[in-house]
Design a protein around this motif. Structure first.
Motif, short mmCIF file in Angstrom:
data_model
loop_
_atom_site.label_atom_id
_atom_site.label_comp_id
_atom_site.label_asym_id
_atom_site.label_seq_id
_atom_site.Cartn_x
_atom_site.Cartn_y
_atom_site.Cartn_z
N TYR A 28 0.83 -1.21 0.00
CA TYR A 28 0.00 0.00 0.00
C TYR A 28 0.87 1.26 0.00
N LEU A 29 1.92 1.23 0.79
CA LEU A 29 2.82 2.39 0.82
C LEU A 29 3.52 2.57 -0.52
N LEU A 30 3.81 1.49 -1.20
CA LEU A 30 4.46 1.60 -2.50
C LEU A 30 3.51 2.15 -3.56
N CYS A 31 2.30 1.61 -3.62
CA CYS A 31 1.41 1.98 -4.72
C CYS A 31 0.35 3.01 -4.35
N GLY A 32 0.02 3.15 -3.07
CA GLY A 32 -0.93 4.18 -2.65
C GLY A 32 -2.38 3.88 -2.96
N ASP A 33 -2.70 2.65 -3.30
CA ASP A 33 -4.07 2.29 -3.65
C ASP A 33 -4.38 0.92 -3.04
N ALA A 34 -5.50 0.81 -2.34
CA ALA A 34 -5.83 -0.42 -1.63
C ALA A 34 -6.02 -1.61 -2.58
N ASP A 35 -6.74 -1.40 -3.67
CA ASP A 35 -6.98 -2.50 -4.61
C ASP A 35 -5.68 -2.97 -5.27
N THR A 36 -4.88 -2.03 -5.69
CA THR A 36 -3.60 -2.37 -6.31
C THR A 36 -2.69 -3.05 -5.30
N ALA A 37 -2.73 -2.60 -4.05
CA ALA A 37 -1.91 -3.21 -3.00
C ALA A 37 -2.33 -4.66 -2.77
N ARG A 38 -3.65 -4.91 -2.77
CA ARG A 38 -4.12 -6.29 -2.61
C ARG A 38 -3.64 -7.16 -3.79
N ASP A 39 -3.76 -6.63 -5.00
CA ASP A 39 -3.29 -7.36 -6.17
C ASP A 39 -1.80 -7.63 -6.10
N LEU A 40 -1.04 -6.63 -5.69
CA LEU A 40 0.41 -6.76 -5.58
C LEU A 40 0.78 -7.80 -4.52
N THR A 41 0.07 -7.79 -3.40
CA THR A 41 0.31 -8.78 -2.35
C THR A 41 0.00 -10.19 -2.84
N GLN A 42 -1.12 -10.35 -3.53
CA GLN A 42 -1.49 -11.66 -4.04
C GLN A 42 -0.51 -12.15 -5.11
N THR A 43 -0.06 -11.25 -5.97
CA THR A 43 0.93 -11.61 -6.98
C THR A 43 2.22 -12.06 -6.32
N THR A 44 2.62 -11.35 -5.27
CA THR A 44 3.83 -11.71 -4.54
C THR A 44 3.68 -13.10 -3.92
N LEU A 45 2.56 -13.35 -3.27
CA LEU A 45 2.34 -14.66 -2.65
C LEU A 45 2.27 -15.77 -3.70
N ALA A 46 1.71 -15.47 -4.87
CA ALA A 46 1.67 -16.47 -5.95
C ALA A 46 3.08 -16.78 -6.44
#
Length: 169
Positions: A28-46
């Motif tokens: 979230y701190l990197l991208c500043g958007d909750a939805d994008t942060a969730r996507d980024l987190t999920q991509t990382t975990l994948a």
């Protein structure tokens, strides 16, 4: 033909549960958007799931995950920027104005280039050493120092009055 090993699903699930909130906060701190942060987190975990054997063998799996998160963010930003530039005429960005310091700070952070923003977030929010940030981003410690210095100067210029940052009256 050798059989492909399945990742240790219990290990990755346990790791994902334990580190998901921390990864989301950084995203979230990197991208500043909750939805994008969730996507980024999920991509990382994948990505971690795909390479769990390597990730779990790392000395610090949390650092490994943070590296994957940061590099995924930077790659995605570069891809979006390349697409944006290809389809948008160049215009001056609108001035960043927000009602609260948090909104203003996130807006100012969003104006930094992806790599500089990653350096600032990792160095000052995650409180990582210069050497650790340099290792994560595959650059020299002097690059981290100079980029952070320039980025902080840019943020100070955009945020204006220094009294906004103090808690004392």
């Amino acid at each position: 033909m050798t059989a492909r090993r399945r990742p240790d699903s219990a290990g990755i699930e346990e790791f994902a549960r334990a580190s998901q909130r921390r990864l989301y906060r950084t995203a979230y701190l990197l991208c500043g958007d909750a939805d994008t942060a969730r996507d980024l987190t999920q991509t990382t975990l994948a990505k971690l799931f795909q390479h769990w054997g390597r990730a779990s063998a790392a000395d610090h799996p949390d650092a490994y995950a943070r590296t994957v998160l940061t590099r995924t963010y930077i790659a995605e930003r570069r891809r979006r920027l390349r697409d944006f530039r290809a389809h948008t005429p160049i215009t001056a960005p609108p001035p960043a104005v927000g009602p609260e310091l948090t909104v203003t700070l996130l807006s100012a952070l969003a104006e930094l280039p992806a790599r500089a923003r990653a350096m600032v977030v990792l160095r000052y929010w995650e409180d990582l050493s210069v050497e650790t940030v340099a290792g994560l981003l595959r650059c020299s410690p002097s690059t981290v120092k100079s980029q952070c210095s320039r980025s902080l100067a840019t943020l100070r210029a955009r945020l204006g009055d220094a009294r906004l940052y103090t808690t004392r009256s």
